[in-house]
Structure formats: structure tokens, C-alpha cells
Design a protein around this motif. Structure first.
Motif, short mmCIF file in Angstrom:
data_model
loop_
_atom_site.label_atom_id
_atom_site.label_comp_id
_atom_site.label_asym_id
_atom_site.label_seq_id
_atom_site.Cartn_x
_atom_site.Cartn_y
_atom_site.Cartn_z
N ASP A 105 0.85 -1.19 0.00
CA ASP A 105 0.00 0.00 0.00
C ASP A 105 0.88 1.24 0.00
O ASP A 105 1.97 1.24 0.58
CB ASP A 105 -0.90 0.04 1.24
N LEU A 106 0.40 2.29 -0.63
CA LEU A 106 1.03 3.61 -0.56
C LEU A 106 0.06 4.56 0.13
O LEU A 106 -1.10 4.65 -0.27
CB LEU A 106 1.37 4.13 -1.96
N ILE A 139 5.19 10.11 1.21
CA ILE A 139 4.41 8.90 0.93
C ILE A 139 5.09 7.72 1.59
O ILE A 139 6.30 7.54 1.49
CB ILE A 139 4.27 8.66 -0.59
N GLU A 140 4.31 6.91 2.27
CA GLU A 140 4.83 5.75 3.00
C GLU A 140 4.40 4.46 2.32
O GLU A 140 3.24 4.31 1.92
CB GLU A 140 4.29 5.79 4.44
N LEU A 141 5.33 3.54 2.18
CA LEU A 141 5.04 2.23 1.60
C LEU A 141 4.92 1.21 2.73
O LEU A 141 5.80 1.11 3.58
CB LEU A 141 6.13 1.81 0.62
N LYS A 156 8.73 2.41 -8.71
CA LYS A 156 9.95 3.04 -8.21
C LYS A 156 10.03 2.94 -6.69
O LYS A 156 11.08 2.64 -6.12
CB LYS A 156 10.01 4.50 -8.65
N ARG A 157 8.91 3.18 -6.03
CA ARG A 157 8.90 3.11 -4.57
C ARG A 157 9.10 1.68 -4.09
O ARG A 157 9.75 1.44 -3.05
CB ARG A 157 7.59 3.69 -4.03
N ALA A 158 8.56 0.71 -4.81
CA ALA A 158 8.76 -0.69 -4.45
C ALA A 158 10.23 -1.07 -4.58
O ALA A 158 10.78 -1.79 -3.74
CB ALA A 158 7.89 -1.59 -5.32
N ASP A 176 7.57 3.54 11.85
CA ASP A 176 7.36 4.93 11.46
C ASP A 176 8.32 5.31 10.34
O ASP A 176 8.88 6.39 10.33
CB ASP A 176 7.56 5.84 12.66
N ALA A 177 8.53 4.37 9.41
CA ALA A 177 9.52 4.62 8.35
C ALA A 177 8.83 4.89 7.04
O ALA A 177 7.76 4.37 6.75
CB ALA A 177 10.43 3.41 8.20
N SER A 178 9.46 5.72 6.23
CA SER A 178 8.96 5.98 4.88
C SER A 178 9.72 5.12 3.89
O SER A 178 10.82 4.63 4.17
CB SER A 178 9.16 7.46 4.51
N ALA A 179 9.12 4.91 2.73
CA ALA A 179 9.81 4.15 1.69
C ALA A 179 11.08 4.90 1.29
O ALA A 179 11.12 6.12 1.27
CB ALA A 179 8.90 3.97 0.49
N ARG A 180 12.11 4.14 0.96
CA ARG A 180 13.36 4.77 0.54
C ARG A 180 13.16 5.53 -0.76
O ARG A 180 12.31 5.19 -1.57
CB ARG A 180 14.43 3.69 0.36
N THR A 181 13.94 6.54 -0.93
CA THR A 181 13.80 7.36 -2.13
C THR A 181 14.30 6.61 -3.35
O THR A 181 15.18 5.75 -3.27
CB THR A 181 14.59 8.67 -1.98
N TRP A 182 13.72 6.97 -4.48
CA TRP A 182 14.10 6.36 -5.76
C TRP A 182 15.48 6.84 -6.17
O TRP A 182 15.79 8.01 -6.13
CB TRP A 182 13.07 6.74 -6.80
N GLU A 183 16.32 5.91 -6.57
CA GLU A 183 17.64 6.26 -7.07
C GLU A 183 17.72 5.85 -8.54
O GLU A 183 17.03 4.94 -8.99
CB GLU A 183 18.72 5.53 -6.27
N THR A 184 18.57 6.55 -9.26
CA THR A 184 18.71 6.28 -10.69
C THR A 184 19.19 4.85 -10.91
O THR A 184 20.14 4.41 -10.29
CB THR A 184 19.70 7.25 -11.33
#
Length: 262
Positions: free
Chosen positions: A113-114, A128-130, A199-201, A233-241
Motif C-alpha cells: 500500500d502507498l 508517501i509511506e510504503l 519506483k517506490r517498491a 514509522d519509516a517511509s519508503a526509501r527514495t528512488w535512485e537512478t
């Protein structure tokens, strides 16, 4: 259908009916899950085909607050909660649901879920949290890597296709557009949402799509939330190239190839 009135009526039934019922007022309620879902409904089947349908407030609804129902998380939605998410809602109802969104990639065994993240005061932070389902990823690191590579390929393909199609559309007079502008925008709104979800996944999974991954990864779940874990209480890691080109080195697989007869 040759009759526009009948066609419109059929589409209204598909989009707004509660199974086999058309319910005045209730069919105006929009879909939204999470904290925004503030109704619960109850269907009571009676004798001779008669039906009672009741709708209750699931929480206090303040003046000016929108009343929402759910197409997949309602009390009578059955198994839809586990196999019916944002893609299916877009397919059947023609809109991209607002957060929270549910993404189910069955063939890749990725389920998550997002949702919008809130601070201690309950205010939206803009992040946005995954949140993974329980067992929301393959147990095998190899299987996860294969799934991540699939996501990378699809992201590159869709983003490239979007650029190509937009360039082609600009070269054609608007009156000759085969796809109406409203549908065109909805298609790319959905594709953008799907690319963002993939990307978030990838970021939350925390594994490189190209490098080999050991069977047991230490620290693999850092900064990742799981469904039902209220302490997280963690957010999804940011998308990296990620690399935009396939590795062309030979790779072994388990498929059996017969020699071609020509």
C-alpha cells in the motif's frame, strides 16, 4: 449499443451499481480508503427478492466533509481487499484512486500500500509511506531481484513510450486525435501512478536489480514498514537512478531449448 441513452445507462450501472442494485444518493459517494473511508453498508436479503440496504456512518462526519465508500475495502467486498487494487479500480471505474493506493503485482509477488504520511498531530507531511502486506515480497532474494528487474524494464519502457507518444500526438491536428483528450490524460495519469509505485517498491526493497544478491540479506528490511506493525514509522526509501540498459552478458537459465529445425 446503437442507442446513446442505453449505452450511458449501461455504463452508469457498471460504474455505480452496488452489485445488482442502483441506490439513489449512495451512488454519488466517491471511493476512498484509509482514514477517508467513513461509511459502512449492510445488505439484507429478504423474501421474494426484496432487499434492504442500509448505510451507516463509520465515524463522526463533520460539516463539509466528503462522504466516501469503498470499492474494495467495504464490509461486503469479500476477497476484493486482497486482490483488487489501484490497477483494477482504474480498469473497471476509469479513475486513479487517491491515496491510500493498493498495488498488487501478482506475477512478481509484490503486494503493498502507498499512503500519505502524517506527523504526531495528524497533519499530512507530504511524504508517501510504503507498507508491505504480510508476506508481501518473495522470500527468495533471487526471485525479488528478478521482480525488481521486471519493474526497471517496465519503468524504462513506459517512460520512453510516453515521450514517443506525446511527440507523435503533437504532430497530428487535434481534430484527428483517435483518443479523446480526457481519456489520453487519464491513461498517462495511471501510467505515472504505476511508474511511481514501481519506483517506490524498488527503493523499499533495497536490492540492486543488476547485482547478484545473497539468499539471506542482512539489514534488508531497514526503513520498511509491514502491515499491522503500528510501531513502524519509516517511509519508503527514495528512488535512485537505475541503469537504463540491459546487461548483455550471457546469463544461464533453467529453460530447455530445442534445436531449431531450420
Amino acid at each position: 449499443l446503437d442507442n446513446p441513452f442505453k449505452e450511458n445507462a449501461a455504463m452508469l450501472v457498471i460504474q455505480r451499481a452496488e452489485d445488482d442494485l442502483m441506490l439513489p444518493i449512495y451512488d454519488f459517494y466517491n471511493h476512498r480508503n484509509g482514514d477517508y473511508l467513513n461509511t459502512v453498508n449492510e445488505r439484507i436479503n429478504k423474501e421474494r427478492g426484496q432487499v434492504d440496504f442500509k448505510v451507516y456512518a463509520a465515524s463522526d462526519i463533520h460539516e463539509g466533509e466528503e462522504i466516501n465508500s469503498s470499492y474494495n475495502m467495504c464490509a461486503g467486498c469479500g476477497g476484493r481487499a486482497d486482490n483488487y487494487g489501484t490497477p483494477e479500480i482504474f480498469m473497471d471505474y476509469g479513475f486513479v484512486e487517491m491515496y491510500p493506493q493498493r498495488w498488487i503485482f501478482k506475477e512478481q509477488d509484490f503486494y503493498f500500500d502507498l499512503s500519505e504520511k502524517k506527523n504526531e498531530s495528524g497533519e499530512l507531511t507530504g511524504d508517501i509511506e510504503l507498507t508491505w502486506f504480510k508476506d508481501g515480497r518473495p522470500q527468495s532474494s533471487h526471485r525479488r531481484r528478478v521482480s525488481v528487474r521486471f519493474f526497471v524494464h517496465q519503468i524504462v519502457r513506459i517512460e520512453g513510450l510516453k515521450q514517443l507518444e506525446h511527440a507523435k500526438r503533437k504532430q497530428v491536428p487535434e481534430i484527428q486525435h483517435a483518443v479523446p483528450e480526457y481519456e489520453w490524460k487519464k491513461i498517462w495519469e495511471y501510467s505515472d501512478a504505476m511508474v511511481d509505485a514501481m519506483k517506490r517498491a524498488i527503493g523499499a526493497n533495497g536490492e540492486s536489480p543488476g547485482a547478484g544478491v545473497a539468499d539471506e540479506d542482512e539489514g534488508d528490511d531497514e526503513d520498511v514498514c509491514y502491515e499491522g506493525d503500528e510501531s513502524c514509522d519509516a517511509s519508503a526509501r527514495t528512488w535512485e537512478t537505475l541503469p537504463k540498459y540491459d546487461n548483455l552478458d550471457d546469463e544461464s537459465d533453467d529453460e530447455f531449448y530445442e534445436e531449431a529445425p531450420y
